[in-house]
Design a protein around this motif. Structure first.
Motif, PDB file in Angstrom:
ATOM      1  N   LYS A 303       0.838  -1.191   0.000  1.00  0.00           N
ATOM      2  CA  LYS A 303       0.000   0.000   0.000  1.00  0.00           C
ATOM      3  C   LYS A 303       0.876   1.246   0.000  1.00  0.00           C
ATOM      4  CE  LYS A 303      -3.588  -2.395   2.660  1.00  0.00           C
ATOM      5  NZ  LYS A 303      -4.335  -2.452   3.923  1.00  0.00           N
ATOM      6  N   GLU A 304       0.278   2.349  -0.425  1.00  0.00           N
ATOM      7  CA  GLU A 304       0.946   3.637  -0.407  1.00  0.00           C
ATOM      8  C   GLU A 304      -0.036   4.702   0.058  1.00  0.00           C
ATOM      9  OE1 GLU A 304       2.205   4.652  -4.311  1.00  0.00           O
ATOM     10  OE2 GLU A 304       0.263   4.234  -5.221  1.00  0.00           O
ATOM     11  N   ASN A 305       0.502   5.857   0.389  1.00  0.00           N
ATOM     12  CA  ASN A 305      -0.325   6.963   0.855  1.00  0.00           C
ATOM     13  C   ASN A 305      -0.999   7.614  -0.352  1.00  0.00           C
ATOM     14  OD1 ASN A 305      -0.148  10.016   2.522  1.00  0.00           O
ATOM     15  ND2 ASN A 305      -1.028   8.199   3.428  1.00  0.00           N
ATOM     16  N   LEU A 306      -2.280   7.332  -0.523  1.00  0.00           N
ATOM     17  CA  LEU A 306      -3.005   7.725  -1.727  1.00  0.00           C
ATOM     18  C   LEU A 306      -3.934   8.893  -1.433  1.00  0.00           C
ATOM     19  CD1 LEU A 306      -3.754   7.014  -4.701  1.00  0.00           C
ATOM     20  CD2 LEU A 306      -5.537   5.530  -3.765  1.00  0.00           C
ATOM     21  N   GLN A 307      -3.885   9.929  -2.303  1.00  0.00           N
ATOM     22  CA  GLN A 307      -4.784  11.074  -2.187  1.00  0.00           C
ATOM     23  C   GLN A 307      -6.114  10.665  -2.821  1.00  0.00           C
ATOM     24  OE1 GLN A 307      -2.905  14.608  -3.547  1.00  0.00           O
ATOM     25  NE2 GLN A 307      -4.298  15.980  -2.463  1.00  0.00           N
ATOM     26  N   ILE A 308      -7.164  10.543  -2.018  1.00  0.00           N
ATOM     27  CA  ILE A 308      -8.375   9.863  -2.444  1.00  0.00           C
ATOM     28  C   ILE A 308      -9.247  10.692  -3.384  1.00  0.00           C
ATOM     29  CG2 ILE A 308      -9.653  10.596  -0.394  1.00  0.00           C
ATOM     30  CD1 ILE A 308      -9.922   7.207  -2.229  1.00  0.00           C
ATOM     31  N   VAL A 309      -9.308  12.013  -3.229  1.00  0.00           N
ATOM     32  CA  VAL A 309     -10.207  12.814  -4.066  1.00  0.00           C
ATOM     33  C   VAL A 309      -9.776  12.792  -5.529  1.00  0.00           C
ATOM     34  CG1 VAL A 309     -11.168  15.110  -4.448  1.00  0.00           C
ATOM     35  CG2 VAL A 309     -10.915  14.247  -2.110  1.00  0.00           C
ATOM     36  N   PRO A 310      -8.512  13.104  -5.855  1.00  0.00           N
ATOM     37  CA  PRO A 310      -8.102  13.011  -7.262  1.00  0.00           C
ATOM     38  C   PRO A 310      -8.226  11.590  -7.815  1.00  0.00           C
ATOM     39  CG  PRO A 310      -6.509  14.262  -5.985  1.00  0.00           C
ATOM     40  CD  PRO A 310      -7.443  13.637  -5.009  1.00  0.00           C
ATOM     41  N   PHE A 311      -7.981  10.613  -6.949  1.00  0.00           N
ATOM     42  CA  PHE A 311      -8.071   9.220  -7.389  1.00  0.00           C
ATOM     43  C   PHE A 311      -9.502   8.872  -7.815  1.00  0.00           C
ATOM     44  CE2 PHE A 311      -9.133   4.859  -5.954  1.00  0.00           C
ATOM     45  CZ  PHE A 311      -8.354   4.132  -6.838  1.00  0.00           C
ATOM     46  N   LEU A 312     -10.495   9.270  -6.998  1.00  0.00           N
ATOM     47  CA  LEU A 312     -11.882   8.962  -7.337  1.00  0.00           C
ATOM     48  C   LEU A 312     -12.352   9.764  -8.554  1.00  0.00           C
ATOM     49  CD1 LEU A 312     -14.049   7.078  -6.245  1.00  0.00           C
ATOM     50  CD2 LEU A 312     -14.976   8.981  -4.937  1.00  0.00           C
ATOM     51  N   LYS A 313     -11.880  11.004  -8.700  1.00  0.00           N
ATOM     52  CA  LYS A 313     -12.225  11.797  -9.881  1.00  0.00           C
ATOM     53  C   LYS A 313     -11.711  11.131 -11.143  1.00  0.00           C
ATOM     54  CE  LYS A 313     -12.495  16.378  -7.716  1.00  0.00           C
ATOM     55  NZ  LYS A 313     -11.899  17.747  -7.636  1.00  0.00           N
ATOM     56  N   GLN A 314     -10.523  10.527 -11.054  1.00  0.00           N
ATOM     57  CA  GLN A 314      -9.954   9.841 -12.212  1.00  0.00           C
ATOM     58  C   GLN A 314     -10.793   8.621 -12.590  1.00  0.00           C
ATOM     59  OE1 GLN A 314      -7.061  10.807 -14.001  1.00  0.00           O
ATOM     60  NE2 GLN A 314      -7.926   9.291 -15.396  1.00  0.00           N
ATOM     61  N   ILE A 315     -11.285   7.893 -11.589  1.00  0.00           N
ATOM     62  CA  ILE A 315     -12.123   6.726 -11.882  1.00  0.00           C
ATOM     63  C   ILE A 315     -13.408   7.156 -12.584  1.00  0.00           C
ATOM     64  CG2 ILE A 315     -13.465   4.856 -10.843  1.00  0.00           C
ATOM     65  CD1 ILE A 315     -11.404   4.717  -8.616  1.00  0.00           C
ATOM     66  N   VAL A 316     -14.056   8.207 -12.078  1.00  0.00           N
ATOM     67  CA  VAL A 316     -15.295   8.693 -12.686  1.00  0.00           C
ATOM     68  C   VAL A 316     -15.028   9.161 -14.126  1.00  0.00           C
ATOM     69  CG1 VAL A 316     -17.073  10.471 -12.543  1.00  0.00           C
ATOM     70  CG2 VAL A 316     -16.319   9.273 -10.469  1.00  0.00           C
ATOM     71  N   GLU A 317     -13.931   9.862 -14.318  1.00  0.00           N
ATOM     72  CA  GLU A 317     -13.586  10.344 -15.660  1.00  0.00           C
ATOM     73  C   GLU A 317     -13.347   9.181 -16.616  1.00  0.00           C
ATOM     74  OE1 GLU A 317      -9.966  12.859 -17.750  1.00  0.00           O
ATOM     75  OE2 GLU A 317     -10.385  13.151 -15.625  1.00  0.00           O
ATOM     76  N   ASP A 318     -12.646   8.147 -16.137  1.00  0.00           N
ATOM     77  CA  ASP A 318     -12.389   6.990 -17.003  1.00  0.00           C
ATOM     78  C   ASP A 318     -13.667   6.241 -17.349  1.00  0.00           C
ATOM     79  OD1 ASP A 318      -9.722   7.614 -16.865  1.00  0.00           O
ATOM     80  OD2 ASP A 318      -9.250   6.119 -15.314  1.00  0.00           O
ATOM     81  N   SER A 319     -14.670   6.298 -16.455  1.00  0.00           N
ATOM     82  CA  SER A 319     -15.918   5.570 -16.692  1.00  0.00           C
ATOM     83  C   SER A 319     -16.877   6.332 -17.603  1.00  0.00           C
ATOM     84  CB  SER A 319     -16.616   5.274 -15.359  1.00  0.00           C
ATOM     85  OG  SER A 319     -15.789   4.523 -14.505  1.00  0.00           O
ATOM     86  N   GLN A 320     -16.615   7.607 -17.845  1.00  0.00           N
ATOM     87  CA  GLN A 320     -17.539   8.413 -18.651  1.00  0.00           C
ATOM     88  C   GLN A 320     -17.654   7.882 -20.073  1.00  0.00           C
ATOM     89  OE1 GLN A 320     -19.582  10.554 -17.659  1.00  0.00           O
ATOM     90  NE2 GLN A 320     -18.795  11.461 -15.760  1.00  0.00           N
ATOM     91  N   THR A 321     -16.561   7.374 -20.630  1.00  0.00           N
ATOM     92  CA  THR A 321     -16.596   6.894 -22.020  1.00  0.00           C
ATOM     93  C   THR A 321     -17.579   5.747 -22.172  1.00  0.00           C
ATOM     94  OG1 THR A 321     -14.269   7.496 -22.271  1.00  0.00           O
ATOM     95  CG2 THR A 321     -15.187   5.987 -23.899  1.00  0.00           C
ATOM     96  N   VAL A 322     -17.523   4.782 -21.241  1.00  0.00           N
ATOM     97  CA  VAL A 322     -18.457   3.653 -21.298  1.00  0.00           C
ATOM     98  C   VAL A 322     -19.870   4.142 -21.016  1.00  0.00           C
ATOM     99  CG1 VAL A 322     -19.013   1.398 -20.323  1.00  0.00           C
ATOM    100  CG2 VAL A 322     -16.623   2.086 -20.552  1.00  0.00           C
ATOM    101  N   ALA A 323     -20.021   5.114 -20.089  1.00  0.00           N
ATOM    102  CA  ALA A 323     -21.345   5.615 -19.751  1.00  0.00           C
ATOM    103  C   ALA A 323     -22.004   6.298 -20.946  1.00  0.00           C
ATOM    104  CB  ALA A 323     -21.243   6.577 -18.573  1.00  0.00           C
ATOM    105  N   GLU A 324     -21.226   7.017 -21.729  1.00  0.00           N
ATOM    106  CA  GLU A 324     -21.799   7.722 -22.870  1.00  0.00           C
ATOM    107  C   GLU A 324     -22.369   6.759 -23.911  1.00  0.00           C
ATOM    108  OE1 GLU A 324     -18.700  10.181 -24.272  1.00  0.00           O
ATOM    109  OE2 GLU A 324     -18.805  11.600 -22.585  1.00  0.00           O
ATOM    110  N   LYS A 325     -21.744   5.599 -24.064  1.00  0.00           N
ATOM    111  CA  LYS A 325     -22.244   4.615 -25.022  1.00  0.00           C
ATOM    112  C   LYS A 325     -23.644   4.146 -24.633  1.00  0.00           C
ATOM    113  CE  LYS A 325     -17.679   2.818 -26.287  1.00  0.00           C
ATOM    114  NZ  LYS A 325     -16.796   1.637 -26.322  1.00  0.00           N
ATOM    115  N   LYS A 326     -23.939   4.116 -23.336  1.00  0.00           N
ATOM    116  CA  LYS A 326     -25.257   3.691 -22.866  1.00  0.00           C
ATOM    117  C   LYS A 326     -26.128   4.874 -22.476  1.00  0.00           C
ATOM    118  CE  LYS A 326     -23.680  -0.809 -21.249  1.00  0.00           C
ATOM    119  NZ  LYS A 326     -23.720  -1.810 -20.161  1.00  0.00           N
TER     120      LYS A 326
END
Length: 478
Positions: A303-326
């Motif tokens: 494990k490492e010391n992870l900054q959670i807010v930018p990390f979760l924003k990145q996940i949401v951003e990566d999921s937008q492409t699949v979301a747009e298809k549906k």
């Protein structure tokens, strides 16, 4: 030698040795007391005999009688024989042989303090002596170990009591050894049953009457057996479902190979379908290996010391492409949380956990839905909620959706490996957190992540690596 025999022999030796040591100590003490008492009594008798002799000189026979008639136990051991009658002046019974022996002893030992011959002013001869004056052996004190009603000498009383004590000691040794070894035999029987495949073997109920370490050992054995039973049943369950999941793509691959042989003109179409089935099998095997590592690995997750807010924003951003298809929308709400909030986490695994749930939310929400991702914190934990607009899951099925290959009714018409939520649960638990599934009104399902946050300072910047991407194949809702 068996354990019972060793314990029994040890207790026997200890008890018997204790009895003999106690008996010897009592014998030594009793003899010492008897010696002291005998010496003290003989000194009193000698002094009294001297007084009686002086009484004869000063007051005659009457004075002697008065002195011997005093209520003193010691006076019973002083005898005075007058003249040739060979009778005690108080008419006490005494053997003639003892009188003759005392007379001879007094003649031969004129200076003895135990027996002497004296004369009154009228020339009358008197023999003075102490009862048992010639006894050299110390008379033992009356033994306290007496058995009422048995007319036996003290030595026999003590022999009977000593034998009884040894018997009682042997009985106690047997009971103690049996008390210790019985639960061990119960545990041994339970272990043998477990080794023979009886996974329902339990022993703690047979040790309910005990409140000691062996009873605790039985409880720990039951816990071990129960955990082992769960693991074996889980493995059988997993093996059953893996074989079932592998059979379908293999059957389809076999059918596609047959079609390729029969219709070579459609080779391109069939090869594309073959690649799709192989990809599905590859995904299944990969997730099985990941699940196996999470369940059985003894090495802690890196494990490492992870900054959670930018990390979760990145996940949401990566999921937008699949979301747009549906035609879905994914919204992120960060409420009352420090932008520098940190979490000790494995970035790759944690990304996979959130991505699995977001993809499931998109798969089970109607077209044009909004998938809500909300993040907030309290004093100890970070809270992340992912809410979809689907039909939810039956309440009785909610506790089971994190089990590998479990199919809820709402997943009947969906595709996927069936391991997504099981992987997510194990990943969150590896991060000392938990995940809770809840139906919401009027419709939808909420996945609530609870993770302990940390306030450790940010580590020096490292070359940023691209977030791990998962295969676009949708995960089946468990």
């Amino acid at each position: 030698m068996k354990l019972f025999q060793r314990i029994f022999a040890t207790f026997c030796m200890v008890i018997i040795c204790a009895i003999f040591v106690a008996s010897f100590s009592f014998w030594v003490v009793q003899n010492q007391l008897a010696e002291n008492q005998s010496k003290h009594q003989r000194d009193l008798e000698i002094n009294l005999l001297h007084d009686v002799v002086n009484s004869l000189t000063s007051g005659g026979e009457l004075s002697v009688r008065n002195r011997l008639q005093q209520k003193d136990p010691i006076t019973q051991n002083i005898f005075v024989i007058a003249g040739d009658a060979k009778q005690d002046i108080l008419n006490r019974r005494i053997d003639n042989e003892e009188i003759e022996h005392a007379y001879d002893f007094a003649l031969k030992n004129p200076n003895s303090k135990l027996a002497s011959i004296r004369y009154d002013p009228f020339g009358e001869e008197y023999l003075f002596f102490i009862r048992h004056f010639d006894r050299t052996q110390i008379e033992r004190m009356p033994s306290p170990l007496l058995i009422p009603g048995l007319p036996l000498a003290p030595i026999w009383h003590e022999f009977i009591i000593l034998t009884s004590l040894i018997f009682i000691g042997l009985l106690l040794a047997y009971l103690l050894a049996s008390n210790i070894t019985q639960p061990i035999r119960i545990l041994e029987n339970g272990i043998n049953r477990l080794a023979a495949g009886e996974l329902d073997a339990r022993v703690s109920q047979q040790l309910d009457d005990r409140k000691d370490e062996l009873a605790n050992l039985g409880i720990q054995f039951d816990r071990m057996a129960e955990q082992l039973q769960k693991l074996v049943e889980k493995e059988r369950h997993l093996l059953h479902h893996v074989s079932h999941e592998m059979r379908s793509p293999l059957a389809r691959i076999q059918a596609i190979v047959g079609l390729l042989q029969a219709r070579p003109d459609k080779q391109t179409e069939y090869i594309s379908r073959l690649e799709s089935e192989l990809t599905r099998m590859d995904n299944l095997v990969g997730e099985l290996l990941t699940l196996s590592r999470l369940e059985t690995a003894n090495i802690p997750m890196e494990k490492e010391n992870l900054q959670i807010v930018p990390f979760l924003k990145q996940i949401v951003e990566d999921s937008q492409t699949v979301a747009e298809k549906k035609k879905h929308t994914i919204s992120l709400e960060v409420k009352n949380i420090d932008k520098n909030a940190r979490l000790e986490a494995n970035e790759s695994y944690l990304y996979r956990a959130f991505d699995n749930v977001i993809r499931n939310a998109m798969n089970y929400s109607p077209e044009g839905s909004t998938i809500k991702v909300k993040m907030y914190e309290d004093r100890k934990n970070l809270h992340i909620e992912i809410v979809d607009n689907g039909n939810g899951i039956k309440e009785e099925q909610l506790p089971h959706i994190f089990t590998a290959f479990y199919r809820a009714d709402s997943s009947a018409n969906t595709t996927g490996t069936g391991l997504g939520l099981a992987l997510t649960k194990h990943i969150i638990e590896q991060h000392n957190g938990k995940i809770i599934a809840q139906n919401i009104q009027p419709n939808g399902l909420k996945m609530h992540f609870i993770l302990p946050h940390t306030t450790k300072p940010e580590k020096p910047a490292r070359p940023k690596t691209k977030n791990p991407k998962l295969d676009n194949t949708p995960n089946k809702k468990s």
